[in-house]
Design an enzyme around this catalytic site. Structure first.
Site: not given
Length: 270
Positions: A38, A149
């Site tokens: 991320s 993510d």
């Protein structure tokens, strides 16, 4: 002596990694392998491209990247994260393997429901996938599969470092302070979310020789861009203090300056 660093996810809190990397760079340490998920994948990519962490922070602040972590929701609550691609192209190479330092990016394969790692292939697409918060950004297609993510399943992806690093540094930006009450459903849900992604941090931190974890960072909202500069400098100062007080890190520095001294890796369980 191979040195690796793992950079957690955390939205705007990921700015902390740039402060940490800046402090580490001042010691002269060079990394053999960087792993990020991320927001950590963005910080890791800029560093692996040879961009000074402070300059990376300035790039983030003066470009539309600052807007990228504060999405404007569409009718379905989904926006296209790939709009940041033009900015990334100005500073980053096309492929992961073209970076100056090896980088592994962690994503969540949403189609198969498992963790995926990318250490070669299109760099920007992997970054987009790793940062693609479900329900906020549209999933990124890689090899005909949806990726989102990396923090969904692995917010501290230390695993790729375990078999190829002699010294592992961990940088995480989601520390929660103890509280005796919660005011409002929003704060309750935010805290629950951070607790969820932190659930295995104690176990994973044992694989690191050095952990840098600025206190209370988890209380900062994922999209609160107003705190960006504060986050950077808090993390920078915390990193300076941590490396100054770490016996193993000081030993590592001494060994790098004088190989005859040697280094005993006894402070991590990997």
């Amino acid at each position: 002596m191979k040195i690796g660093i793992v950079l957690s996810g955390g939205g705007i809190r990921g700015i902390a990694h740039l402060g940490v990397l800046s402090a580490l760079k001042k010691t002269g340490i060079k990394f053999d392998h960087i792993v990020g998920t991320s927001a950590g994948s963005i910080a890791g990519a800029f560093y692996a491209a040879g961009i000074d962490p402070e300059e990376a922070f300035n790039i983030f602040m003066r470009t539309r990247l600052i807007k990228f972590v504060r999405p404007a929701f569409g009718s379905l609550g989904l926006v296209n994260i790939e709009k940041t691609g033009d900015i990334f192209k100005e500073y980053l190479p096309a492929h992961i393997e073209d970076l100056k330092t090896p980088l592994t990016i962690c994503t969540t394969n949403f189609s198969e429901g498992n963790v995926a790692y990318f250490s070669k292939g299109p760099l920007i697409r992997a970054i987009h996938a790793s940062c693609c918060i479900p329900g906020v950004f549209k999933p990124i297609m890689i090899h005909d599969q949806m990726h989102v993510d990396g923090g969904v399943l692995n917010n501290f992806p230390v695993e790729p470092l375990l078999n190829n690093s002699d010294y592992i540094i961990g940088s995480t930006c989601n520390h929660l302070k103890p509280v005796d009450k919660i005011v409002g459903i929003t704060r309750l849900m935010q805290r629950a979310g951070i607790m969820s992604i932190n659930h295995d941090m104690e176990r994973k931190s044992r694989f690191c020789n050095l952990m840098i974890e600025p206190k209370g960072m988890g209380e900062i909202n994922t999209f609160d861009t107003r705190k960006a500069e504060t986050i950077y400098w808090i993390a920078h100062e915390e990193a300076l203090k941590t490396i100054r007080d770490s016996e193993s890190f000081q030993q590592l520095l001494a060994a790098q300056r004088n190989p005859l001294i040697g280094f005993s890796n006894s402070s991590a369980a990997h």
